[in-house]
Design a protein around this motif. Structure first.
Motif, PDB file in Angstrom:
ATOM      1  N   SER A 197      -1.982  -8.659  -0.946  1.00  0.00           N
ATOM      2  CA  SER A 197      -1.843  -7.217  -0.759  1.00  0.00           C
ATOM      3  C   SER A 197      -2.781  -6.809   0.384  1.00  0.00           C
ATOM      4  O   SER A 197      -3.560  -7.620   0.866  1.00  0.00           O
ATOM      5  CB  SER A 197      -2.253  -6.502  -2.041  1.00  0.00           C
ATOM      6  OG  SER A 197      -3.627  -6.715  -2.269  1.00  0.00           O
ATOM      7  N   ASN A 198      -2.687  -5.525   0.794  1.00  0.00           N
ATOM      8  CA  ASN A 198      -3.566  -5.054   1.867  1.00  0.00           C
ATOM      9  C   ASN A 198      -5.032  -5.275   1.533  1.00  0.00           C
ATOM     10  O   ASN A 198      -5.810  -5.736   2.355  1.00  0.00           O
ATOM     11  CB  ASN A 198      -3.329  -3.565   2.121  1.00  0.00           C
ATOM     12  CG  ASN A 198      -2.143  -3.356   3.037  1.00  0.00           C
ATOM     13  OD1 ASN A 198      -1.619  -4.313   3.599  1.00  0.00           O
ATOM     14  ND2 ASN A 198      -1.709  -2.119   3.167  1.00  0.00           N
ATOM     15  N   GLN A 199      -5.408  -4.916   0.279  1.00  0.00           N
ATOM     16  CA  GLN A 199      -6.824  -5.022  -0.088  1.00  0.00           C
ATOM     17  C   GLN A 199      -7.305  -6.474  -0.086  1.00  0.00           C
ATOM     18  O   GLN A 199      -8.385  -6.775   0.413  1.00  0.00           O
ATOM     19  CB  GLN A 199      -7.064  -4.429  -1.477  1.00  0.00           C
ATOM     20  CG  GLN A 199      -7.234  -2.931  -1.468  1.00  0.00           C
ATOM     21  CD  GLN A 199      -6.172  -2.249  -2.310  1.00  0.00           C
ATOM     22  OE1 GLN A 199      -5.295  -2.908  -2.877  1.00  0.00           O
ATOM     23  NE2 GLN A 199      -6.238  -0.936  -2.373  1.00  0.00           N
ATOM     24  N   ASP A 200      -6.487  -7.352  -0.649  1.00  0.00           N
ATOM     25  CA  ASP A 200      -6.884  -8.760  -0.682  1.00  0.00           C
ATOM     26  C   ASP A 200      -7.030  -9.311   0.726  1.00  0.00           C
ATOM     27  O   ASP A 200      -7.988 -10.019   1.026  1.00  0.00           O
ATOM     28  CB  ASP A 200      -5.837  -9.582  -1.438  1.00  0.00           C
ATOM     29  CG  ASP A 200      -5.993  -9.415  -2.932  1.00  0.00           C
ATOM     30  OD1 ASP A 200      -7.076  -8.952  -3.340  1.00  0.00           O
ATOM     31  OD2 ASP A 200      -5.035  -9.730  -3.667  1.00  0.00           O
ATOM     32  N   ALA A 201      -6.072  -8.956   1.590  1.00  0.00           N
ATOM     33  CA  ALA A 201      -6.124  -9.434   2.970  1.00  0.00           C
ATOM     34  C   ALA A 201      -7.425  -8.987   3.620  1.00  0.00           C
ATOM     35  O   ALA A 201      -8.093  -9.762   4.308  1.00  0.00           O
ATOM     36  CB  ALA A 201      -4.930  -8.906   3.751  1.00  0.00           C
ATOM     37  N   ASP A 202      -7.812  -7.719   3.361  1.00  0.00           N
ATOM     38  CA  ASP A 202      -9.069  -7.218   3.915  1.00  0.00           C
ATOM     39  C   ASP A 202     -10.253  -8.039   3.450  1.00  0.00           C
ATOM     40  O   ASP A 202     -11.145  -8.370   4.224  1.00  0.00           O
ATOM     41  CB  ASP A 202      -9.272  -5.755   3.504  1.00  0.00           C
ATOM     42  CG  ASP A 202      -8.745  -4.809   4.565  1.00  0.00           C
ATOM     43  OD1 ASP A 202      -8.620  -5.253   5.718  1.00  0.00           O
ATOM     44  OD2 ASP A 202      -8.458  -3.647   4.237  1.00  0.00           O
ATOM     45  N   LYS A 203     -10.253  -8.356   2.139  1.00  0.00           N
ATOM     46  CA  LYS A 203     -11.395  -9.099   1.594  1.00  0.00           C
ATOM     47  C   LYS A 203     -11.483 -10.496   2.183  1.00  0.00           C
ATOM     48  O   LYS A 203     -12.555 -10.959   2.563  1.00  0.00           O
ATOM     49  CB  LYS A 203     -11.280  -9.181   0.067  1.00  0.00           C
ATOM     50  CG  LYS A 203     -11.799  -7.923  -0.601  1.00  0.00           C
ATOM     51  CD  LYS A 203     -11.613  -7.996  -2.091  1.00  0.00           C
ATOM     52  CE  LYS A 203     -11.754  -6.621  -2.710  1.00  0.00           C
ATOM     53  NZ  LYS A 203     -10.975  -6.518  -3.953  1.00  0.00           N
TER      54      LYS A 203
END
Lengths: 254, 151
Positions: A5-11
């Motif tokens: 997801s967007n958040q996981d990709a950011d992390k």
């Protein structure tokens, strides 16, 4: 690998940048940093990764099918050669490509590398003596010159540690250290310990002078990283000028 | 005799820089040996084969790179570990200092001579290292691809 997801990709991108930044500050070449970040992001499922790195900054954008393009930048400052950390970071990024550890595991291994082994202060002091003494003989100093250079090397380490606590500007620390070293080497000849002030101080100069950075800057340029090469080149020439100024100042006084 | 002392000093100097660069264990010893090896090569090229400083720097740093690439594969660590600490005796730190010292003393002619020397010497080393790295990696990749196909 599950779809990000967007958040996981950011992390994940955050940790890739963290690894890249640590590699850069522990003395990796720019090409290796870019390559590692690209490989890590690809291992976690990015379809395209664009990385741009110079000595003081990293910019990465990663693209993928399950998330919108993610971009992060880092301002990188301060570098000291820490080849043990570089070795471990290299192993970590290989490990990531092989079996994609999760976020918790990543954080744990990064923390372990951050508080990795360092030589203790007394060992560092003795190393300074060893290195100064060796180079004083290497360039043709006598036995007494070597002893004097080793003693000054020890004093310089304490002086440098004290100065570094007071100022974060590398140039001013180098200027003070080289003036102090120059004064001490002239003093050593004055009281009869050692014969040649220049042979004594060349051992100390080798510890301060950015010879490695100078050669590496040309290597960077030859392998295509022109901007990084130019930045490092100018940095090392400026630092060398400052050191020469310090020693000239000390010789002027005597 | 003078050469023997210089070689010992090169070994110990590289050992010192290895510790400053935070190399540990067996790798530290091999990294320090790199300094001994590169200075021995440099002296060999200069005294026995009569090469000038630049050619000797190019050739000995090229051979150092081969040593470092080999060591890096054996110890499974980045090449930089052995390359940087091994090249210490060859690094033109002293002449970089001398150049800037002439500049500070406004000895224009000496400054010009030594700045050209320092720049060319460092460039010869960098060229030796870069060329060898690229060629070595190319051959290594080709060879491993060939071997991979056979297996």
């Amino acid at each position: 690998m599950t779809a990000l997801s967007n958040q996981d990709a950011d992390k994940y991108l955050y940790y890739a940048m963290e690894i890249g930044e640590m590699m850069l500050t522990s003395g990796a070449e720019v090409g290796r940093v870019e390559d590692s970040i690209r490989r890590i992001c690809t291992a976690y499922g990015a379809s395209r990764v664009d990385v741009f790195t110079i000595t003081s900054s990293i910019v990465t954008t990663m693209y993928g099918e399950t998330f919108s393009p993610r971009t992060q930048t880092r301002r990188v400052s301060g570098a000291q050669n820490n080849l043990l950390a570089l070795d471990q970071l290299n192993q970590l990024s290989r490990d990531i490509c092989a079996r994609q550890p999760n976020l918790k595991e990543l954080e744990r291994s990064l923390n372990r590398i951050k508080c990795g082994k360092r030589y203790s202060f007394p060992v560092q002091v003795l190393t300074n003596a060893l290195t100064s003494g060796s180079f004083s003989v290497f360039f043709g100093g006598t036995f007494m010159d070597m002893i004097a250079s080793a003693i000054i090397g020890i004093l310089l380490k304490f002086f440098e540690a004290a100065m570094k606590r007071g100022s974060s500007n590398g140039l001013i620390v180098a200027l003070l250290c080289s003036s102090f070293g120059g004064l001490l080497s002239n003093l050593a000849v004055f009281i009869g310990l050692g014969q040649n002030a220049d042979m004594i101080s060349i051992g100390n100069i080798m510890l301060l002078i950015p010879g490695v950075a100078f050669t590496n800057s040309l290597r960077d340029m030859f392998s295509g990283d022109i901007i990084t090469g130019l930045v490092r080149f100018i940095e090392s020439v400026l630092l060398a000028m400052t050191i020469a100024l310090g020693f000239t100042f000390a010789n002027f006084l005597f | 005799m003078k050469e023997c002392i210089q070689l010992m000093a090169a070994l110990l100097g590289s050992l010192g820089f290895g510790i400053i660069f935070n190399i540990h264990g067996k790798k530290l010893l091999w990294a320090a040996f790199g300094g001994f090896y590169v200075w021995a090569l440099y002296l060999l090229f200069q005294n026995l084969l009569g090469a000038n400083d630049y050619i000797a720097a190019f050739a000995s740093s090229a051979l150092l790179t081969l040593y470092a690439e080999g060591m890096a594969r054996w110890h499974k660590t980045p090449v930089t570990v052995f390359l940087v600490s091994g090249s210490i005796p060859l690094i033109p730190g002293a002449s970089l200092y001398r150049t800037m010292n002439w500049l500070m003393g406004r000895h224009t002619l000496l400054f010009r001579r030594d700045s050209v020397y320092t720049l060319l010497f460092a460039a010869s080393m960098a060229a030796g290292i870069t060329a060898t790295t690229l060629i070595f990696r190319m051959i290594w990749n080709l060879a491993s691809r060939r071997l991979g196909k056979k297996a």
